[in-house]
Design a protein around this motif. Sequence first.
Motif, PDB file in Angstrom:
ATOM      1  N   UNK A 251      48.783  -5.203   5.264  1.00  0.00           N
ATOM      2  CA  UNK A 251      47.907  -4.481   6.171  1.00  0.00           C
ATOM      3  C   UNK A 251      46.559  -4.195   5.561  1.00  0.00           C
ATOM      4  N   UNK A 252      45.713  -3.589   6.378  1.00  0.00           N
ATOM      5  CA  UNK A 252      44.369  -3.235   5.939  1.00  0.00           C
ATOM      6  C   UNK A 252      43.953  -1.957   6.655  1.00  0.00           C
ATOM      7  N   UNK A 253      43.406  -1.030   5.900  1.00  0.00           N
ATOM      8  CA  UNK A 253      42.869   0.198   6.489  1.00  0.00           C
ATOM      9  C   UNK A 253      41.387   0.257   6.145  1.00  0.00           C
ATOM     10  N   UNK A 254      40.557   0.402   7.168  1.00  0.00           N
ATOM     11  CA  UNK A 254      39.112   0.432   6.956  1.00  0.00           C
ATOM     12  C   UNK A 254      38.534   1.678   7.620  1.00  0.00           C
ATOM     13  N   UNK A 255      38.116   2.633   6.804  1.00  0.00           N
ATOM     14  CA  UNK A 255      37.513   3.867   7.349  1.00  0.00           C
ATOM     15  C   UNK A 255      36.008   3.760   7.180  1.00  0.00           C
ATOM     16  N   UNK A 256      35.366   3.170   8.160  1.00  0.00           N
ATOM     17  CA  UNK A 256      33.911   3.062   8.132  1.00  0.00           C
ATOM     18  C   UNK A 256      33.378   2.373   6.893  1.00  0.00           C
ATOM     19  N   UNK A 257      34.080   1.370   6.413  1.00  0.00           N
ATOM     20  CA  UNK A 257      33.590   0.611   5.263  1.00  0.00           C
ATOM     21  C   UNK A 257      34.256   0.963   3.949  1.00  0.00           C
ATOM     22  N   UNK A 258      35.025   2.045   3.930  1.00  0.00           N
ATOM     23  CA  UNK A 258      35.880   2.314   2.767  1.00  0.00           C
ATOM     24  C   UNK A 258      37.230   1.756   3.142  1.00  0.00           C
ATOM     25  N   UNK A 259      37.662   0.727   2.455  1.00  0.00           N
ATOM     26  CA  UNK A 259      38.845   0.035   2.942  1.00  0.00           C
ATOM     27  C   UNK A 259      39.781  -0.370   1.818  1.00  0.00           C
ATOM     28  N   UNK A 260      41.026  -0.617   2.211  1.00  0.00           N
ATOM     29  CA  UNK A 260      42.020  -1.040   1.231  1.00  0.00           C
ATOM     30  C   UNK A 260      42.982  -1.998   1.911  1.00  0.00           C
ATOM     31  N   UNK A 261      43.207  -3.119   1.260  1.00  0.00           N
ATOM     32  CA  UNK A 261      44.154  -4.095   1.769  1.00  0.00           C
ATOM     33  C   UNK A 261      45.376  -4.138   0.877  1.00  0.00           C
ATOM     34  N   UNK A 262      46.528  -4.419   1.463  1.00  0.00           N
ATOM     35  CA  UNK A 262      47.735  -4.577   0.639  1.00  0.00           C
ATOM     36  C   UNK A 262      48.579  -5.713   1.181  1.00  0.00           C
ATOM     37  N   UNK A 263      49.438  -6.228   0.325  1.00  0.00           N
ATOM     38  CA  UNK A 263      50.230  -7.398   0.697  1.00  0.00           C
ATOM     39  C   UNK A 263      49.571  -8.652   0.171  1.00  0.00           C
ATOM     40  N   UNK A 264      50.132  -9.799   0.546  1.00  0.00           N
ATOM     41  CA  UNK A 264      49.667 -11.040  -0.069  1.00  0.00           C
ATOM     42  C   UNK A 264      48.323 -11.572   0.429  1.00  0.00           C
ATOM     43  N   UNK A 265      47.886 -11.287   1.658  1.00  0.00           N
ATOM     44  CA  UNK A 265      46.653 -11.953   2.086  1.00  0.00           C
ATOM     45  C   UNK A 265      45.427 -11.447   1.350  1.00  0.00           C
ATOM     46  N   UNK A 266      44.489 -12.350   1.224  1.00  0.00           N
ATOM     47  CA  UNK A 266      43.187 -11.990   0.705  1.00  0.00           C
ATOM     48  C   UNK A 266      42.307 -11.684   1.910  1.00  0.00           C
ATOM     49  N   UNK A 319      18.297  13.389  -3.159  1.00  0.00           N
ATOM     50  CA  UNK A 319      19.030  12.142  -2.926  1.00  0.00           C
ATOM     51  C   UNK A 319      18.729  11.081  -3.996  1.00  0.00           C
ATOM     52  N   UNK A 320      19.756  10.322  -4.313  1.00  0.00           N
ATOM     53  CA  UNK A 320      19.595   9.216  -5.256  1.00  0.00           C
ATOM     54  C   UNK A 320      18.605   8.226  -4.640  1.00  0.00           C
ATOM     55  N   UNK A 321      17.665   7.734  -5.413  1.00  0.00           N
ATOM     56  CA  UNK A 321      16.606   6.918  -4.834  1.00  0.00           C
ATOM     57  C   UNK A 321      16.472   5.503  -5.393  1.00  0.00           C
ATOM     58  N   UNK A 322      16.599   5.340  -6.699  1.00  0.00           N
ATOM     59  CA  UNK A 322      16.249   4.037  -7.251  1.00  0.00           C
ATOM     60  C   UNK A 322      17.289   2.978  -6.886  1.00  0.00           C
ATOM     61  N   UNK A 323      18.500   3.419  -6.554  1.00  0.00           N
ATOM     62  CA  UNK A 323      19.541   2.477  -6.126  1.00  0.00           C
ATOM     63  C   UNK A 323      19.792   2.737  -4.643  1.00  0.00           C
ATOM     64  N   UNK A 324      19.722   1.665  -3.851  1.00  0.00           N
ATOM     65  CA  UNK A 324      19.788   1.881  -2.403  1.00  0.00           C
ATOM     66  C   UNK A 324      21.159   1.561  -1.808  1.00  0.00           C
ATOM     67  N   UNK A 325      22.029   0.963  -2.601  1.00  0.00           N
ATOM     68  CA  UNK A 325      23.369   0.700  -2.091  1.00  0.00           C
ATOM     69  C   UNK A 325      24.296   0.333  -3.238  1.00  0.00           C
ATOM     70  N   UNK A 326      25.550   0.774  -3.154  1.00  0.00           N
ATOM     71  CA  UNK A 326      26.511   0.464  -4.214  1.00  0.00           C
ATOM     72  C   UNK A 326      27.878   0.205  -3.596  1.00  0.00           C
ATOM     73  N   UNK A 327      28.599  -0.729  -4.163  1.00  0.00           N
ATOM     74  CA  UNK A 327      29.954  -1.060  -3.718  1.00  0.00           C
ATOM     75  C   UNK A 327      30.857  -1.123  -4.937  1.00  0.00           C
ATOM     76  N   UNK A 328      32.036  -0.527  -4.806  1.00  0.00           N
ATOM     77  CA  UNK A 328      32.979  -0.514  -5.919  1.00  0.00           C
ATOM     78  C   UNK A 328      34.334  -1.027  -5.435  1.00  0.00           C
ATOM     79  N   UNK A 329      34.961  -1.842  -6.258  1.00  0.00           N
ATOM     80  CA  UNK A 329      36.307  -2.337  -6.000  1.00  0.00           C
ATOM     81  C   UNK A 329      37.237  -1.700  -7.021  1.00  0.00           C
ATOM     82  N   UNK A 330      38.303  -1.049  -6.551  1.00  0.00           N
ATOM     83  CA  UNK A 330      39.229  -0.363  -7.456  1.00  0.00           C
ATOM     84  C   UNK A 330      40.642  -0.464  -6.905  1.00  0.00           C
ATOM     85  N   UNK A 331      41.608   0.000  -7.686  1.00  0.00           N
ATOM     86  CA  UNK A 331      42.992  -0.066  -7.257  1.00  0.00           C
ATOM     87  C   UNK A 331      43.293   0.880  -6.111  1.00  0.00           C
ATOM     88  N   UNK A 332      42.642   2.035  -6.102  1.00  0.00           N
ATOM     89  CA  UNK A 332      42.846   2.980  -5.011  1.00  0.00           C
ATOM     90  C   UNK A 332      41.508   3.263  -4.363  1.00  0.00           C
TER      91      UNK A 332
END
Lengths: 384, 156
Positions: A251-266, A319-332
């Motif tokens: 399955x996949x849960x996506x809360x407005x762009x914060x998301x987590x997938x589990x199981x075999x599919x990529x 507000x943070x200014x010099x960086x305009x967007x960040x994405x992180x991939x983690x286990x949880x």
Amino acid sequence: MEATRVSIRRARPLLGTFVEIAASGQSLDAAEAAVEAAFSAVATVHSLMSFHEPGSDVSRLNRGAGSGAIRVHHWTCQVLEVACDLNSRSGGIFDISVAPALQKLGLLPKVPEVSAPSNGGVIAREGACKQTEGLIPRSARLRARLEGRRLAGPCPGPSFETAARRNRLLPISTLQACRSRASPTSAGGLLGIRAELFHPLESSAGAIQLLPENRVRFADPSVKIDLGGIAKGFAVDRAVEALRRHGIAEGLVNAGGDLRGFGSPSHAVDIRDPREPSHPLCRVALRNAALASSAGLFDPVRSHRASASAVIDPATATPARSIIGATVCAGSCVIADALTKVVMNAGEAAAPLLEHYGSDALFVSASGVVHMTANWKNEVRLAA
Amino acid sequence: MTSWVRLTLPAALAASISSPSYAVQYLTIDAAKKLAFPSASRFVENGGLTWKAQAGDRLLGLFVVDHVIGKHLYIDYAVALDTSGRVMRVDILQYRESYGGEVREPGWLAQFVGKTSSSPLKVGSDIRNISGATLSSLHITEGVKRILATYGSHSR
């Protein structure tokens, strides 16, 4: 022989955004029941951790935890433990007690009163858009932070796993002792390029005391917390847990762009270009992992451009200014969500923390350079 | 030790009104009705896109379909009200958004799609998952409030 599976995908407005849940189950009824339980978990997290709902744990704490311990749901306690641990490990960059700064900017309303009218069970963070400037004076604590001591570097505090053990006093004294022991030269480690900007701080770990039996006390009444930087990720994790508990294997849960997938599919995930949110910046392959992004608040109705970021730099309370967007991939997802705020503020200097959590990240600087952890570059494809 | 690679981006693309739209159908109206009121034996038309959910002659609540504007396009949603006029659930029926753009290296993409197509769940391959600046659901919330104001007292 593989059993026949039914895949469904549902969406509801929760947590102030669109929460989408996809699940593959043995039957339609089984999948629907699992998805219902997952939405219910998200709704519970919303009702506990909303800054805007007067009955939430967060509102109860903001009203009363400065003058005495308040008992909260064990999920709220878990989030606070993760938040305090991250605060310590990030040298104060991740801080849930920046609510006064968000209020000052009009990104959060004043602390809701108990008597505030309920909105009929409809859940929203629309208050975040309302102008409430000047309702709450900058707290003494925030002032102290702005004038405060120089920060020592990251410290080898207790592990997340240790800190996550519930129903006991979070070893704040240990964290503080540890911080004071840290050598001043280690400050460059985490803070790196932005070290000169940091003059914090009293950490939220010091301001928030986690007591046995899910009770919480704040160091003084001026402490106000906002879990907006972490609760959405936590909600995604609880939804995934609910799906699994109902026997969903994929399955996949996506809360407005914060998301987590589990199981075999990529899962292919497009990441919005923070400069032009209706276009993809890149596509990421995600498998059995969580992904979260921070950028401006994107209101597609009022403007196609992202507006000012709600990520606050605790050192400057702006507000943070010099960086305009960040994405992180983690286990949880709770960790991915929280780490985006660290990366937004610390940039490449977040590397040790990312490594500690086995996470990858990318961020976009205002000058249009994408910085990506080297491990991740094979999983990410840039958009044309 | 974690190291970083840096890539310079081309200038941001100019916003294009003709950017391709992206749409997801989550539920049909009929499917959403049954999910909201599983014990209903019938749905009696009540004018517009509203239905009274009934078990025999007993009123269970009101089911209302509405839409709000997204970026340029409508988002369809359904609200189920119980007999006391409270919101039982809100489901997104169809989500549409102007969102488009190509990803480089189609060869790599083809490989990726190939990997997932053998999987029984096609969440990752035929569906666009998007992460980035958070989309506000404020307009849905406002829409639900309008529905409550209009029908909240009619669901009894």
